[in-house]
Enzyme design. Structure first.
Site, PDB file in Angstrom:
ATOM      1  N   GLU A  89      58.639  72.246  11.231  1.00 52.03           N
ATOM      2  CA  GLU A  89      57.662  73.210  10.728  1.00 52.03           C
ATOM      3  C   GLU A  89      57.831  74.566  11.416  1.00 52.03           C
ATOM      4  OE1 GLU A  89      54.060  70.348   9.241  1.00 52.03           O
ATOM      5  OE2 GLU A  89      53.862  71.176  11.241  1.00 52.03           O
ATOM      6  N   CYS A 116      48.900  66.856  21.974  1.00 48.11           N
ATOM      7  CA  CYS A 116      49.772  67.560  21.030  1.00 48.11           C
ATOM      8  C   CYS A 116      50.344  66.629  19.966  1.00 48.11           C
ATOM      9  CB  CYS A 116      50.908  68.221  21.809  1.00 48.11           C
ATOM     10  SG  CYS A 116      51.974  69.244  20.785  1.00 48.11           S
TER      11      CYS A 116
END
Ligand code: SAH
Length: 338
Positions: A89, A116
């Site tokens: 991404e 995360c």
């Protein structure tokens, strides 16, 4: 067919060693400045040379698989796939001060930070310099050529992909023309590589992900702290700032009832005093699998006030793209739902 995308000037020259030297420069301009994806469009090259290039070489670029735009239209997240099928991404952001891109440096991540999303499935592989540059050029095109800054804060630990990272930064500077001062690299604190980065002498901004001013707590959140503990990390940050004259920014995620108390703010202020540093407070972004909560606005502001009152510049990062899971810590190898 040999892929030319991602080669720097010296590598292009050696690949085209039978040709006149300036041809490599021309090709680099087409590929990296004009974002051209085929040899036929390179109109200042002789026709037969263009055909020869097409027969022997390719310009492999990532393919966009999907695109998500936040409601406020300031953040756009792209899922890009490379030729081996690996996907990452990349995020494009519009700020008051210009357009920026947040790129990934690895597919997945090996760091294991507890808050995360990028590390949930471990590391898939390092990205090449070309694959990092590809993300930048892709977003630059999306912004009609107006790209002002870069942050290497997407998935991955950039300093564990050191050679590709530095090659990429150099190419972005030399061949795309972005100034080093517009680039920021964020690390979870790989101390020996921070020293290596210092030796490169790039006037980039170094960002260190801190998240806790106490070893126990930091080790719990970031396993890397067991290898490179706080004291050494802060000392390294100080050396970096002293040697480069560049302010180090410490990133600090605020998590409710974990690292957000006034007492901890005081300890953080103490830890960072006497160095050219500022703190970027990031109210934690929700990651489905993680379950941490964001503190109230009052508590976040109180934390910032304590730091500022003790002489540590602290700002609260403006949240961008959380509605499309494009905010810090939310990037993955593929889109989750939307
Ligand atoms: N591995 C590097 C580069 C990734 S940067 C590093 O750790 O710095 C990503 C930034 O987003 C880091 O500061 C990271 O700590 C932060 N981040 C990660 N998860 C987050 C979350 N859930 N909410 C807010 N910020 C997060």
């Amino acid at each position: 067919m040999k892929n030319l995308f991602g080669l720097d000037l010296a590598e292009l020259e050696s690949e085209l060693s039978g040709e006149k030297k300036f041809r490599s420069k021309q090709i680099a301009e087409w590929i990296y400045l004009k974002n051209v994806r085929d040899f036929e469009s390179m109109s200042n090259l002789p026709k037969n040379f263009r055909s020869k290039l097409s027969e022997n070489f390719s310009i492999d670029r990532a393919e966009m698989i999907s695109k998500l735009e936040s409601k406020d239209q300031l953040t756009t997240k792209f899922l890009l796939r490379f030729s081996d099928g690996v996907a990452i991404e990349t995020v494009a952001m519009k700020h008051d001060y210009g357009n920026s891109v947040c790129i990934s440096s690895q597919a997945g991540c090996s760091m294991g930070c507890k808050f995360c999303a990028s590390t949930l499935k471990g590391i898939e592989r390092n990205l090449t310099a070309g694959e990092m540059l590809d993300q930048v050029l892709f977003v630059k095109e999306f912004f009609d050529g107006k790209l002002d800054s870069l942050v290497v804060m997407g998935s991955g630990e950039p300093l564990l992909n050191f050679d590709n990272l530095t090659k990429f930064l150099r190419m972005l500077h030399d061949l795309v023309g972005m100034s080093y001062r517009s680039m920021t690299v964020s690390t979870s604190g790989i101390i020996p590589r921070i020293h290596d980065l210092m030796k490169e002498n790039f006037p980039i901004t170094l960002s260190i992900s801190l998240h806790a001013p106490l070893d126990d707590l930091r080790s719990e959140l970031m396993p890397i702290n067991k290898k490179f503990p706080l004291r050494d990390l802060i000392e390294t940050g100080k050396i970096y700032a002293d040697q480069t004259g560049r302010r180090v920014t410490y990133e600090y995620i605020l998590i409710e009832n974990l690292n957000d108390s006034p007492e901890i703010a005081g300890i953080l202020a103490k830890l960072l005093k006497n160095q050219l540093a500022s703190v970027n407070l990031i109210p934690i972004n929700p990651v489905l699998e993680r379950g941490f909560k964001r503190p109230s606005r009052e508590r976040i502001e109180a934390f910032a006030r304590i730091l500022n009152s003790r002489g540590i510049t602290a700002t609260i990062r403006k949240e961008m793209g959380a509605d499309i899971n494009a905010a810090c810590g939310q990037l993955r190898n593929k889109f989750l739902d939307k």
